[in-house]
Structures are given as C-alpha cells and as structure tokens.
Scaffold this active site. Structure first.
Site, PDB file in Angstrom:
ATOM      1  N   GLU A 111      16.637  21.656  61.663  1.00  0.00           N
ATOM      2  CA  GLU A 111      17.204  20.830  62.728  1.00  0.00           C
ATOM      3  C   GLU A 111      16.145  20.599  63.806  1.00  0.00           C
ATOM      4  O   GLU A 111      16.004  21.388  64.739  1.00  0.00           O
ATOM      5  CB  GLU A 111      18.428  21.538  63.332  1.00  0.00           C
ATOM      6  CG  GLU A 111      19.081  20.755  64.460  1.00  0.00           C
ATOM      7  CD  GLU A 111      19.933  21.619  65.364  1.00  0.00           C
ATOM      8  OE1 GLU A 111      20.820  21.074  66.036  1.00  0.00           O
ATOM      9  OE2 GLU A 111      19.700  22.849  65.414  1.00  0.00           O
TER      10      GLU A 111
ATOM     11  N   ASP B 143      18.469  26.303  61.628  1.00  0.00           N
ATOM     12  CA  ASP B 143      18.981  25.860  62.912  1.00  0.00           C
ATOM     13  C   ASP B 143      17.872  25.864  63.957  1.00  0.00           C
ATOM     14  O   ASP B 143      17.012  26.748  63.973  1.00  0.00           O
ATOM     15  CB  ASP B 143      20.115  26.803  63.349  1.00  0.00           C
ATOM     16  CG  ASP B 143      20.705  26.409  64.680  1.00  0.00           C
ATOM     17  OD1 ASP B 143      21.319  25.334  64.751  1.00  0.00           O
ATOM     18  OD2 ASP B 143      20.545  27.179  65.651  1.00  0.00           O
TER      19      ASP B 143
ATOM     20  N   ASP C 290      27.497  18.482  65.939  1.00  0.00           N
ATOM     21  CA  ASP C 290      26.868  18.364  67.252  1.00  0.00           C
ATOM     22  C   ASP C 290      27.076  17.013  67.920  1.00  0.00           C
ATOM     23  O   ASP C 290      26.684  16.833  69.073  1.00  0.00           O
ATOM     24  CB  ASP C 290      25.364  18.638  67.142  1.00  0.00           C
ATOM     25  CG  ASP C 290      25.042  20.108  66.997  1.00  0.00           C
ATOM     26  OD1 ASP C 290      25.791  20.927  67.544  1.00  0.00           O
ATOM     27  OD2 ASP C 290      24.044  20.439  66.330  1.00  0.00           O
TER      28      ASP C 290
END
Length: 716
Positions: free
Chosen positions: A281, A253, A352
């Site tokens: 990410e 992340d 997201d």
C-alpha cells in the site's frame, strides 16, 4: 491501513517440518504469478459469522456488538465464516482472497471522544504477529481456524493473501501502549522500550518528507524500528510462519511508511523461504511528489504496489464523470515508468475510501468501473459486497461506513455475473488480460475502447459510461482477426456484436457500430501457441537457490530448458503454462531468461536480476557530506547489483539518502550477506550532475545474518 482515526490504533498447534515444506511447495508453487488472478478483498469481521463462540472471547471481552450499531466494534465475522462462504466466492470466479490482518490485535477498549468503546476489528492494531486474533479464530489464539480456511480455499482453487502490517503495533498513547508480544512473550511497549524496538518520534506532519514518512509515527500507532535486530528477525519469522501455514501472497500495509531499504530484505527472506507474491500500500495521488520513489521501489524491491493512481482516475471518470482522457493518461504514463506494470494491483473500492456507490449511487457506473479494472492492465481486486451493491452513505460513506456487514449473497446481480465472466476470461480463457500489453484504440469523453494483446491473444474492450446517449463508433482498428464477434459478456451490459475486416500491421478495420448508453462489451480471440510464449516471471529477483516461476503458454508438456543468460538452470516443475526453476550460481547482475521447449524452440526473453546473496539490511551513514542545494541529494553506489553497480542516476544509484542531521546523511539498504562490498557516496544535483567523493572506495563486509551499520566521513 486506516486513515481516519487513531482507533485502528506460534502458539497452539505445531506442524511437522516435513508437512510445512509440503504445504509451501504445493500451495505456494504458483504464488509468484498473480497476473491472472482476481482478488476478493474481505474485511474479515464484516463478512460472515461462522463461529459464534469467538464473538466475545475472555481476553478481550466487551469489544463485540451483536446489534451492529457501533461501527468501531467487532461484529462477529471470522475465518470460519469466510470458509463457509467459499462456494459463493468460487461461483463469483475470484481466485484469491485478501483477508484482514489475522494476527492477534489490541485486547483493550480505547474509548472515542464520546466515550464510546472502540476495537481493532479491522486488524491493524497488532500485539502479537505470531498468534491468530481470538475474534477471528478461537480464545486459544491458535492456528486451527486459519489452517482450515487455507486448506479449504486451496481445495477450491483459491489462494490466500494475508494483509501484513510491519510498520507498527497498536496505539502508542492508550490501551496497551503499543505492546508487542512474541508468541505470548512480552517484547516491549512504547512506554517500556529499553532496547529500541520502536521509534519514538512525533506523528507525521509532512507526507512529502522521506524521513518523516519512514521514521515518524503514523496516526498514533507505535512505530516499529525495523533496523533493530530483534524487530528484523521477529517480522521476518512472522512472515515465514504464515508461509509455513500455506499463505500464497502478502499485501504489505503502509509500505511507504516502513523503512524502504529494509523491505527489500523482507521480501527476499520470503522468496528464499518459498514461493510468494508481494504487493504494498503505497498511498499517493496523481502528481505526488514521491511518485518517482514509488515506481523505483516497485521496480527494484520485489514488491509491487496497489495502483492508487489508476484508482483515483477510475473513480474520477466513473463516479465524478471526468473525461476518459484522465484514465488513459495515467495508464500510459505508468506503463512507461513501471517495469512490471501487469503486477500493479488495481481496484475500485477499498476499506480506506467511500464505496463508489456512496459517491455516485449509479449501479451502471460501478459495473462499468469494475469491468474496466477486471479487463484492464494489472491484477484486479473486487471489494467485498460491491457485487451486491453494498453501501452506507453516512458521513459520505467513508471509514468506518465503507466496512459494511455483508447482508446479501445473491448470485444473480448483474455485477456478480460480469465479475464471473471476466474472471473466467482472465484466469483460463485469454492470456491477453493477464500478460498482455494495453493500447487505447478509440476514445471520447464518454467512451473508452482499449485492447489487450499477448502474442495472438486479443481482447478488445469498449465502455460507454453515458447514461442516456449511445455513440456511433467509426474508424476503429483492432488486432482481432477478420471475423464477426459477439459480446463475451453475452449482452449483460448491452454490448453489441462487431465485424472486423482485413487490414495490415495489426490494424484491422471494424465496421461502424453503435455503443448503447451505459454499456460494456468485450470481444476476444484466443490463439493456440505454436512456439513458447512467456508472459510472467516471479519473483523478479533472487540469489542462487531461489525458486522462480515463468508463466505463459505453449511450453509443451515435456521438460525443456531454462537459461539465465547462457547458464542452464535446474528445472523443478514443468507444464505447458508454468515452469519453476532454481536460480543457478552466477555473477550478480541483470540477465535475460530464455525458456526453450523440449524441441529447443526458444520463447521471448524476460528480465531477471540475480542477487549476490541473501539480503541483509545495513544502515549506511556518511558524515560531513558535500553541501547540497534544494533538489540535490546524496546517493549510495557500489560494486554489486544491490548497490547499483556504480550507477550514477536517480534510478540506478541507491537513494536518495535522508538528512535529518544535515550535513550527515543516512540510508538503510539491503546488501548481500557475507560479502565484502565496495561503495562510495555521490551527490546527484537537481539537474542530474554528479559529484563523487574523493579517495579510495569504502569497503565493508556485510554480516551473514541480522542487521548491520556503517559510519564513514565524506572524503574530500
């Protein structure tokens, strides 16, 4: 990572060492090669409630909403629920499950602006990276439910991807104030941090500033200091603990917001421990200021990235009806920049962004977009529920309304069937989808025809996104051999048959045909390899002793040889499609790896970087550096491959360094443990001109473990 509100602001059973080793070697052995996988992303709390006893655990009571009306609380989904739905996932054809961060999360309610309770149901508010969240497992925070899921998934041929968030703990200004625990023992909090466990900077205000995005606070979440020896050891031990419990891969992340240089050592620590695959990410938009940094990172760190550029183009084309040329341009550009483009992780929807159906409520467009991702370049992700056309359009369908409760388990939707077909083609039938090149063959505003090719394996894919107009296709060439081909999807999306004639140079003419409105067709040819064909290596870098997997086809069942350069490597396992070897003791550098079958026939070579030793994060600071103008940067370069082997370009030198205290510059870089390195600092001007500092090379002996620091003055 949550991007809308600050809300997202080994305990128990122990496993014998021998069993741990067995789990890592058997379940993770092929973890390095993810190119043929289809990943299914699950927001664990929203998927399925398999164990109601963990709905309202005592240590975090009051954070569960049985009515599912407060979208910021737990709704009951858990690891047992995923396990109970494995047959559904197996039927869908997915081969890997990406689960929400399963670590123990924030226990306290942080009310929103309307005084409604909120919770870290999404998993991105960690408090203890070495225990399992009680809402997902049990009130004991033990590993039982997690181990049960991993074991059952592996039995069904499904890999486990853990979402891991090393950037931060939990919100820094409320609740537990970022409190971090190590298997139940308090370490620090943002308001109680005498040992520098956290950075204490303001929220990021400039997402184009390399210093801010790595060292400032992301959306009010207490920012971990990876250069601190305690944090470094803690996070790496947590990853190894997941590996010991059979995890096959990690999604990192907010990888752009963690200290970049430290992350090289993070992935290397995992690869040293056992086989794995990493992707991160790195959020960006096409034309992003830090695009060059993103592909340099992916090319050199051992960590691939989620392909946000392709995601943006896919959503623009299929949801907003942009021309296919946008997607074609993005893929072409990225393929020229990313060394390991087939390791990029592609997706349509995620936790997201609003689901595509919230942007354009047209199921044909969703199916077309997902078919493109499944057949296109990169490792495809299916976001949970898309196959059931799940969406909630409240406030445009963004966070949290894109984290819907899974309500349908139909196996008869068209998209479920398309995913099943293409997952099977990618995973076991045609290596062109996992390992092949990607070439545009025909395009207009509404139709895109592209070809994947791996040696003689070919897949030709055509998509017409126009909802009312069919197009006559003429002048199409393909590498498919002369023959007639039916649609591999069996007409699920109205795909026609085609006839291919005989041409030359891999360009065989396709007879004119019509692509109906909103149609998808796949025509494919699979060959039998007469010689070894290599399509993958993973990890792409490692020191002596690291286990590496080569994948492809035609290797034969009898053990052959693997050469790293001209040096033979020890073979750990050998099959006709996958070979694992141990990196031999070699001088650091970039090598061609050659696989030879038992008859001595060589495959195509593939690149691998041999590191000097296991990587240690070291922070380099140079004071009073030579003056710079806008667009000029200071870089680090030195005597090993980890330091660029004295490279003097943006892509070969280490950097750019950071200058919050100009004219001092600093950078964290991962360098070989226990090694005496030589290095210097250089200025690379905006026009590429290089200025070296004067004097002798700096020397430094890297610690054998932990972290290191170097402070020198620029030599004039």
């Amino acid at each position: 990572m949550n991007r809308v509100t600050a809300e997202h602001r080994c305990h128990g059973d122990r496993i014998l060492l021998t069993l741990i080793s067995l789990v890592v070697l058997t379940s993770g052995l092929y973890g390095q090669d993810f190119k043929k996988q289809v990943i299914y992303q699950i927001v664990t709390d929203r998927f399925y409630n398999g164990d109601s006893t963990n709905d309202n655990p005592p240590q975090s009571a009051g954070l569960f909403d049985s009515t599912k009306t407060n979208w910021h609380l737990y709704w009951g989904g858990d690891l047992a629920g995923i396990q109970q739905k494995l047959s559904y996932l197996q039927g869908l054809g997915v081969t890997a499950i990406w689960i929400s961060p399963p670590v123990d999360n924030l226990n306290l309610n942080i009310p929103d602006s309307n005084n409604n309770p909120t919770a870290s149901y999404h998993g991105y508010g960690a408090r203890d990276f070495k225990r399992i969240e009680e809402h997902f497992g049990s009130s004991a925070n033990d590993w039982t439910a997690f181990d049960n899921l991993v074991s059952a998934a592996h039995t069904d041929g499904i890999k486990i991807v853990v979402d891991f968030a090393p950037n931060h703990s939990n919100p820094d200004n409320a609740g537990e104030y970022g409190s971090l625990y190590d298997d139940g023992t308090f370490v620090a909090a943002c308001n109680n941090d005498p040992n520098g466990i956290f950075h204490h900077n303001s929220d990021i205000s400039n997402f184009n500033d390399r210093y801010q995005i790595q060292y400032y606070t992301l959306e009010g979440l207490c920012d971990l200091n990876q250069e601190n020896s305690t944090v470094d050891a803690y996070l790496k031990a947590a990853i190894q603990q997941f590996q010991s419990h059979g995890v096959d891969a990690f999604r990192i992340d907010a990888v752009k917001h963690v200290t970049w240089g430290w992350e090289y050592s993070m992935s290397n620590t995992a690869f040293t421990y056992g086989p794995s695959f990493f992707f991160g990410e790195w959020y960006q938009n096409w034309g992003d200021t830090l695009y060059h940094d993103s592909y340099k990172f992916a090319n050199k760190s051992g960590i691939s990235v989620l392909d946000f550029n392709v995601n943006q183009a896919v959503r623009d084309v299929f949801a907003s009806n942009n021309n296919f040329s946008e997607l074609d341009n993005v893929v072409s550009t990225e393929n020229s920049n990313f060394t390991w483009q087939n390791d990029l992780v592609t997706f349509v929807d995620s936790h997201d962004v609003p689901r595509l159906l919230s942007v354009n409520n047209n199921t044909n467009r969703l199916i077309e977009a997902q078919a493109y991702v499944l057949a296109g370049r990169g490792i495809p992700v299916v976001y949970y529920g898309d196959e059931q056309y799940l969406h909630n359009d409240t406030n445009g369908g963004g966070d949290p309304y894109n984290r819907n409760a899974m309500t349908s388990w139909s196996t008869s939707t068209t998209l479920y069937q398309v995913i099943k077909k293409l997952a099977g083609l990618r995973g076991s039938s045609n290596d062109a989808l996992g390992y092949g090149s990607s070439q545009q063959r025909w395009m207009n505003n509404d139709v895109y025809i592209f070809e994947r090719k791996f040696f003689n394996d070919v897949a030709l894919v055509a998509i017409n996104k126009n909802d009312t107009t069919g197009y006559s296709i003429s002048g199409l060439d393909t590498a498919l051999p002369a023959s007639t081909y039916t649609d591999y999807l069996g007409g699920l999306m109205s795909g026609p048959s085609i006839t291919v004639g005989t041409g030359s140079g891999g360009n065989n003419p396709v007879s004119n045909f019509t692509m109906p409105a909103h149609s998808v067709a796949v025509w494919q040819y699979t060959s039998t390899a007469s010689t070894p064909e290599v399509g993958s290596i993973g990890p792409t870098l490692g020191q002596s002793g690291v286990k590496v997997t080569i994948a492809g086809k035609g290797f034969g069942t009898s053990t052959g040889t693997v050469l790293v350069g001209t040096t033979s490597a020890t073979i750990n396992s050998w099959s006709s499609t996958s070979v694992t070897f141990t990196v031999p003791n070699l001088t650091n550098g970039v090598y061609n790896v050659t696989l030879k079958n038992s008859s001595g026939t060589a495959a195509n070579t593939i690149q691998f970087t041999v590191l000097t030793a296991q990587l240690i994060p070291v922070t380099f600071t140079v004071s009073n550096a030579t003056p710079t103008n806008t667009g000029d940067y200071i870089f680090l370069t030195g005597s090993t491959v980890e330091l660029g082997n004295w490279g003097t370009t943006w892509d070969t030198a280490i950097g750019p360094m950071l200058d919050p205290n100009y004219p001092a510059w600093f950078l964290n870089a991962s360098v070989p443990a226990g090694t005496q390195i030589q290095f210097k600092f250089i200025k690379i001007a905006a026009n590429g001109a290089v200025t070296w500092e004067n004097g002798n090379n700096h020397t430094y002996t890297v610690p054998s473990s932990g972290v290191g620091y170097v402070n020198v003055n620029w030599q004039y």
